[in-house]
Design a protein around this motif. Sequence first.
Motif, PDB file in Angstrom:
ATOM      1  N   GLU A   1       0.813  -1.192   0.000  1.00  0.00           N
ATOM      2  CA  GLU A   1       0.000   0.000   0.000  1.00  0.00           C
ATOM      3  C   GLU A   1       0.859   1.260   0.000  1.00  0.00           C
ATOM      4  N   VAL A   2       2.098   1.150   0.450  1.00  0.00           N
ATOM      5  CA  VAL A   2       3.022   2.279   0.439  1.00  0.00           C
ATOM      6  C   VAL A   2       4.031   2.011  -0.684  1.00  0.00           C
ATOM      7  N   GLU A   3       4.096   2.945  -1.622  1.00  0.00           N
ATOM      8  CA  GLU A   3       4.859   2.706  -2.855  1.00  0.00           C
ATOM      9  C   GLU A   3       6.295   2.268  -2.593  1.00  0.00           C
ATOM     10  N   TRP A   4       7.015   2.942  -1.703  1.00  0.00           N
ATOM     11  CA  TRP A   4       8.426   2.591  -1.531  1.00  0.00           C
ATOM     12  C   TRP A   4       8.574   1.187  -0.944  1.00  0.00           C
ATOM     13  N   VAL A   5       7.638   0.760  -0.128  1.00  0.00           N
ATOM     14  CA  VAL A   5       7.702  -0.603   0.417  1.00  0.00           C
ATOM     15  C   VAL A   5       7.358  -1.603  -0.679  1.00  0.00           C
ATOM     16  N   GLN A  45      -9.769  -9.714   8.008  1.00  0.00           N
ATOM     17  CA  GLN A  45      -9.468  -8.382   8.547  1.00  0.00           C
ATOM     18  C   GLN A  45      -7.993  -8.103   8.302  1.00  0.00           C
ATOM     19  N   THR A  46      -7.678  -6.851   8.040  1.00  0.00           N
ATOM     20  CA  THR A  46      -6.281  -6.463   7.916  1.00  0.00           C
ATOM     21  C   THR A  46      -5.957  -5.455   9.005  1.00  0.00           C
ATOM     22  N   PHE A  47      -4.710  -5.478   9.420  1.00  0.00           N
ATOM     23  CA  PHE A  47      -4.248  -4.579  10.478  1.00  0.00           C
ATOM     24  C   PHE A  47      -2.954  -3.928  10.026  1.00  0.00           C
ATOM     25  N   GLY A  48      -2.962  -2.609   9.971  1.00  0.00           N
ATOM     26  CA  GLY A  48      -1.759  -1.886   9.610  1.00  0.00           C
ATOM     27  C   GLY A  48      -1.020  -1.425  10.850  1.00  0.00           C
ATOM     28  N   TYR A  49       0.278  -1.401  10.770  1.00  0.00           N
ATOM     29  CA  TYR A  49       1.114  -0.940  11.866  1.00  0.00           C
ATOM     30  C   TYR A  49       2.470  -0.542  11.301  1.00  0.00           C
ATOM     31  N   SER A  50       3.302   0.014  12.125  1.00  0.00           N
ATOM     32  CA  SER A  50       4.631   0.422  11.717  1.00  0.00           C
ATOM     33  C   SER A  50       5.655  -0.241  12.628  1.00  0.00           C
ATOM     34  N   ARG A  51       6.737  -0.680  12.039  1.00  0.00           N
ATOM     35  CA  ARG A  51       7.797  -1.339  12.807  1.00  0.00           C
ATOM     36  C   ARG A  51       9.111  -0.605  12.572  1.00  0.00           C
ATOM     37  N   ARG A  52       9.753  -0.200  13.649  1.00  0.00           N
ATOM     38  CA  ARG A  52      11.062   0.456  13.548  1.00  0.00           C
ATOM     39  C   ARG A  52      12.105  -0.620  13.305  1.00  0.00           C
ATOM     40  N   MET A  53      12.868  -0.457  12.226  1.00  0.00           N
ATOM     41  CA  MET A  53      13.863  -1.469  11.862  1.00  0.00           C
ATOM     42  C   MET A  53      15.170  -0.803  11.449  1.00  0.00           C
ATOM     43  N   VAL A  56      19.750  -2.240   7.666  1.00  0.00           N
ATOM     44  CA  VAL A  56      20.356  -3.522   7.306  1.00  0.00           C
ATOM     45  C   VAL A  56      19.376  -4.674   7.529  1.00  0.00           C
ATOM     46  N   ASP A  57      18.518  -4.571   8.547  1.00  0.00           N
ATOM     47  CA  ASP A  57      17.514  -5.600   8.798  1.00  0.00           C
ATOM     48  C   ASP A  57      16.414  -5.588   7.738  1.00  0.00           C
ATOM     49  N   VAL A  58      16.095  -4.413   7.205  1.00  0.00           N
ATOM     50  CA  VAL A  58      15.116  -4.330   6.125  1.00  0.00           C
ATOM     51  C   VAL A  58      15.669  -5.051   4.894  1.00  0.00           C
ATOM     52  N   ILE A  59      16.932  -4.821   4.591  1.00  0.00           N
ATOM     53  CA  ILE A  59      17.570  -5.483   3.449  1.00  0.00           C
ATOM     54  C   ILE A  59      17.578  -6.997   3.668  1.00  0.00           C
ATOM     55  N   GLU A  60      17.906  -7.426   4.877  1.00  0.00           N
ATOM     56  CA  GLU A  60      17.910  -8.861   5.181  1.00  0.00           C
ATOM     57  C   GLU A  60      16.502  -9.444   5.120  1.00  0.00           C
ATOM     58  N   MET A  61      15.486  -8.661   5.498  1.00  0.00           N
ATOM     59  CA  MET A  61      14.109  -9.130   5.401  1.00  0.00           C
ATOM     60  C   MET A  61      13.732  -9.362   3.938  1.00  0.00           C
ATOM     61  N   PRO A 100       6.211   0.601   7.308  1.00  0.00           N
ATOM     62  CA  PRO A 100       4.785   0.287   7.406  1.00  0.00           C
ATOM     63  C   PRO A 100       4.544  -1.163   7.014  1.00  0.00           C
ATOM     64  N   MET A 101       3.708  -1.833   7.792  1.00  0.00           N
ATOM     65  CA  MET A 101       3.417  -3.248   7.543  1.00  0.00           C
ATOM     66  C   MET A 101       1.920  -3.476   7.625  1.00  0.00           C
ATOM     67  N   ARG A 102       1.497  -4.626   7.141  1.00  0.00           N
ATOM     68  CA  ARG A 102       0.085  -5.002   7.196  1.00  0.00           C
ATOM     69  C   ARG A 102       0.005  -6.502   7.400  1.00  0.00           C
ATOM     70  N   SER A 103      -0.826  -6.897   8.360  1.00  0.00           N
ATOM     71  CA  SER A 103      -1.135  -8.313   8.584  1.00  0.00           C
ATOM     72  C   SER A 103      -2.497  -8.608   7.969  1.00  0.00           C
ATOM     73  N   TRP A 104      -2.579  -9.697   7.229  1.00  0.00           N
ATOM     74  CA  TRP A 104      -3.833 -10.155   6.630  1.00  0.00           C
ATOM     75  C   TRP A 104      -4.270 -11.372   7.432  1.00  0.00           C
ATOM     76  N   CYS A 105      -5.459 -11.323   7.994  1.00  0.00           N
ATOM     77  CA  CYS A 105      -5.943 -12.398   8.861  1.00  0.00           C
ATOM     78  C   CYS A 105      -7.279 -12.926   8.349  1.00  0.00           C
ATOM     79  N   TRP A 106      -7.401 -14.254   8.303  1.00  0.00           N
ATOM     80  CA  TRP A 106      -8.642 -14.899   7.906  1.00  0.00           C
ATOM     81  C   TRP A 106      -9.093 -15.830   9.017  1.00  0.00           C
ATOM     82  N   ARG A 107     -10.405 -15.955   9.133  1.00  0.00           N
ATOM     83  CA  ARG A 107     -10.982 -16.901  10.084  1.00  0.00           C
ATOM     84  C   ARG A 107     -12.158 -17.567   9.389  1.00  0.00           C
ATOM     85  N   GLY A 108     -12.292 -18.857   9.619  1.00  0.00           N
ATOM     86  CA  GLY A 108     -13.426 -19.583   9.053  1.00  0.00           C
ATOM     87  C   GLY A 108     -13.698 -20.818   9.875  1.00  0.00           C
ATOM     88  N   SER A 109     -14.918 -21.290   9.782  1.00  0.00           N
ATOM     89  CA  SER A 109     -15.301 -22.532  10.454  1.00  0.00           C
ATOM     90  C   SER A 109     -15.210 -23.669   9.450  1.00  0.00           C
TER      91      SER A 109
END
Length: 117
Positions: A1-5, A45-53, A56-61, A100-109
């Motif tokens: 959602e964020v162009e540079w990411v 549901q999606t959840f957006g958040y920001s993680r300080r990194m 060098v850790d971003v490159i390794e990710m 900036p990060m986003r988690s995508w979460c699904w739930r179903g029976s």
Amino acid sequence: EVEWVRDLDRRPSADVWNSEAEREHRRLRAAGLTETTLFDDIAMQTFGYSRRMEVVDVIEMVATYSGVITASDADRAELLESVTEKLADLFPGESAIDVPMRSWCWRGSRISRPVAP
């Protein structure tokens, strides 16, 4: 959602974002559990958040992304060099950045299956 990411793992010499594999990945993510007959009462549901990194850790990710791992040695080196350059241009002199990060979460029976005789 964020162009540079979104553009971090785009290979300089290839249009990976529009590759067949990437289009299929985006389609499956958007569909979630809705394209299966194994679940009902499905919610997403999606959840957006920001993680300080550390930069060098971003490159390794990025180096852990499947498209990078499965790339040829030359393409992997080119991509990671590109990531390093992009981050240096975007965040000159910074050793740590907010990613900036986003988690995508699904739930179903699970739908009951008939028991075999």
